[in-house]
Design a protein around this motif. Sequence first.
Motif, mmCIF file in Angstrom:
data_model
loop_
_atom_site.group_PDB
_atom_site.id
_atom_site.type_symbol
_atom_site.label_atom_id
_atom_site.label_comp_id
_atom_site.label_asym_id
_atom_site.label_seq_id
_atom_site.Cartn_x
_atom_site.Cartn_y
_atom_site.Cartn_z
ATOM 1 N N GLN A 1 1.613 -0.834 8.199
ATOM 2 C CA GLN A 1 1.871 0.601 8.086
ATOM 3 C C GLN A 1 0.580 1.361 7.822
ATOM 4 O O GLN A 1 0.420 2.507 8.264
ATOM 5 N N GLU A 2 -0.350 0.727 7.136
ATOM 6 C CA GLU A 2 -1.613 1.392 6.806
ATOM 7 C C GLU A 2 -2.412 1.708 8.069
ATOM 8 O O GLU A 2 -2.998 2.796 8.178
ATOM 9 N N THR A 3 -2.457 0.761 9.023
ATOM 10 C CA THR A 3 -3.236 1.004 10.244
ATOM 11 C C THR A 3 -2.625 2.119 11.084
ATOM 12 O O THR A 3 -3.349 2.924 11.680
ATOM 13 N N LEU A 4 -1.311 2.196 11.129
ATOM 14 C CA LEU A 4 -0.671 3.287 11.867
ATOM 15 C C LEU A 4 -0.912 4.617 11.172
ATOM 16 O O LEU A 4 -1.201 5.629 11.833
ATOM 17 N N ALA A 5 -0.822 4.629 9.861
ATOM 18 C CA ALA A 5 -1.049 5.869 9.107
ATOM 19 C C ALA A 5 -2.453 6.398 9.369
ATOM 20 O O ALA A 5 -2.650 7.606 9.575
ATOM 21 N N GLU A 6 -3.427 5.511 9.387
ATOM 22 C CA GLU A 6 -4.798 5.933 9.643
ATOM 23 C C GLU A 6 -4.946 6.495 11.045
ATOM 24 O O GLU A 6 -5.647 7.504 11.257
ATOM 25 N N ALA A 7 -4.280 5.870 12.021
ATOM 26 C CA ALA A 7 -4.386 6.331 13.409
ATOM 27 C C ALA A 7 -3.709 7.691 13.602
ATOM 28 O O ALA A 7 -4.203 8.543 14.348
ATOM 29 N N VAL A 8 -2.591 7.891 12.934
ATOM 30 C CA VAL A 8 -1.861 9.156 13.063
ATOM 31 C C VAL A 8 -2.522 10.253 12.247
ATOM 32 O O VAL A 8 -2.492 11.428 12.607
ATOM 33 N N GLY A 9 -3.152 9.860 11.126
ATOM 34 C CA GLY A 9 -3.773 10.844 10.242
ATOM 35 C C GLY A 9 -2.854 11.331 9.157
ATOM 36 O O GLY A 9 -2.910 12.507 8.761
ATOM 37 N N VAL A 10 -1.989 10.424 8.671
ATOM 38 C CA VAL A 10 -1.067 10.777 7.583
ATOM 39 C C VAL A 10 -1.198 9.734 6.473
ATOM 40 O O VAL A 10 -1.872 8.709 6.639
ATOM 41 N N ALA A 11 -0.562 10.013 5.357
ATOM 42 C CA ALA A 11 -0.570 9.064 4.252
ATOM 43 C C ALA A 11 0.353 7.889 4.557
ATOM 44 O O ALA A 11 1.307 8.013 5.341
ATOM 45 N N VAL A 12 0.085 6.751 3.926
ATOM 46 C CA VAL A 12 0.897 5.563 4.156
ATOM 47 C C VAL A 12 2.346 5.810 3.758
ATOM 48 O O VAL A 12 3.279 5.329 4.417
ATOM 49 N N ARG A 13 2.544 6.587 2.714
ATOM 50 C CA ARG A 13 3.916 6.839 2.265
ATOM 51 C C ARG A 13 4.731 7.569 3.340
ATOM 52 O O ARG A 13 5.962 7.424 3.397
ATOM 53 N N GLN A 14 4.047 8.343 4.183
ATOM 54 C CA GLN A 14 4.764 9.031 5.257
ATOM 55 C C GLN A 14 5.282 8.027 6.278
ATOM 56 O O GLN A 14 6.410 8.146 6.763
ATOM 57 N N VAL A 15 4.468 7.025 6.605
ATOM 58 C CA VAL A 15 4.919 5.986 7.531
ATOM 59 C C VAL A 15 6.061 5.203 6.915
ATOM 60 O O VAL A 15 7.020 4.838 7.598
#
Length: 405
Positions: free
Chosen positions: A21-35
């Motif tokens: 989830q962390e790698t997707l959050a970084e790619a999208v530009g949101v916090a991990v909690r959002q993912v």
Amino acid sequence: MESDGNVRLRAARIAAGYSTQETLAEAVGVAVRQVRRWESSNPPWPRGAAARRLAELLGQDLEQLGFTRPAGVPDQQSAHSRELPRTQGVVTVPVPGVTLQPATVAEDFAGITRRHRRLYWTVAPATLHPTVVAHATLGCSLLTETAGVTRRTVAAALAETFLLAGRIEFFDGREPDSARETWTRALQAAGQADDQLLGSAILAHMAFVPGWAGDRPAAVERMTAARTYARRGSSSAELLAWLDAVEAECETRCGHTQTALTLLGHAQDVLATGSEHTSPEWLDWFSPVRLAAFTGHTQLAAGHLPQARQTLLQVLDALKPSEDKQRTVILGDLAAVEAADRNPEKACEYAVAALDQLCATWYATGMDRVREVRRALTPWQHEHCVRDLDDRLYGWETTVSALGR
């Protein structure tokens, strides 16, 4: 929605190469909690730029990713359904669709690309080219079935595959028009991968087409673009020196040998200085020995015969057994040196050696060198050594082999 969360989003994330989830959050530009909220059993509808970015990275509409559209939210065309601009006469690289392959497809496809890269140096071009083109066709299909990191990996391997196909067409088959079209496809794929260094290498190859035709302005324009891409990436000393060598080759063929020698001197300085960046693994066509080969050819064109002879003999001694294609070129250049130095017997000796090598490893560029030497030997065409060369050059085996390839 299943009780264990938004399994559609989780599956799409993993297929796109975002293992956490962390790698997707970084790619999208949101916090991990959002993912985490998006992958929960009751995911909120993504909004704004995050929504567009999520659909783009994962290659699916939000509803296909397990979200329920709230009342009043319009249905907008998602990022993956946009088409790339079409180029007249060129099949464009497709954009992602909705059927996602697993993330492992990227490494599987790239692995075949690496093997084709090695096979190029030993397998007959007429045999290898159809296989490389078929692999590129597969890659274009996979681009419609992948997203995110997985898609970028496939796109980079596809760009290299098209680059290799173009190299075979240009250097082995003497088909510049086909090569130019193929390299345009390679550049499109490199753009999908956002790979600046691959883009630089492709553009530099495209400079060969006008450069060898004597169109200096067009060659310089492509080299300017290639250097711009290289500047935006983490370029190694070898890549930067190769760009100098390519431009020098174009300048040599356009009659500007002094400019070419200056570029080659700069390339030597770049290699001597080095760089903190390592070369990409696909840069297997250049080395200090190959730079010396470029230099020897330019010295020959400039009329610096003693220097050219010394340089080319050193290159011939330093070539590896796997570099038989380059060996034909060096033998041809050595033959040209001797022809220019009015030594027809030695010129014929090198030319015959080049023909012997061409029987084992065909290379159109090497055959071109031999033909150029034969034209230079016209003043001695009644000498026995030249007639013997003609017997080899126009023998059944050589003639049929050349025409067949």
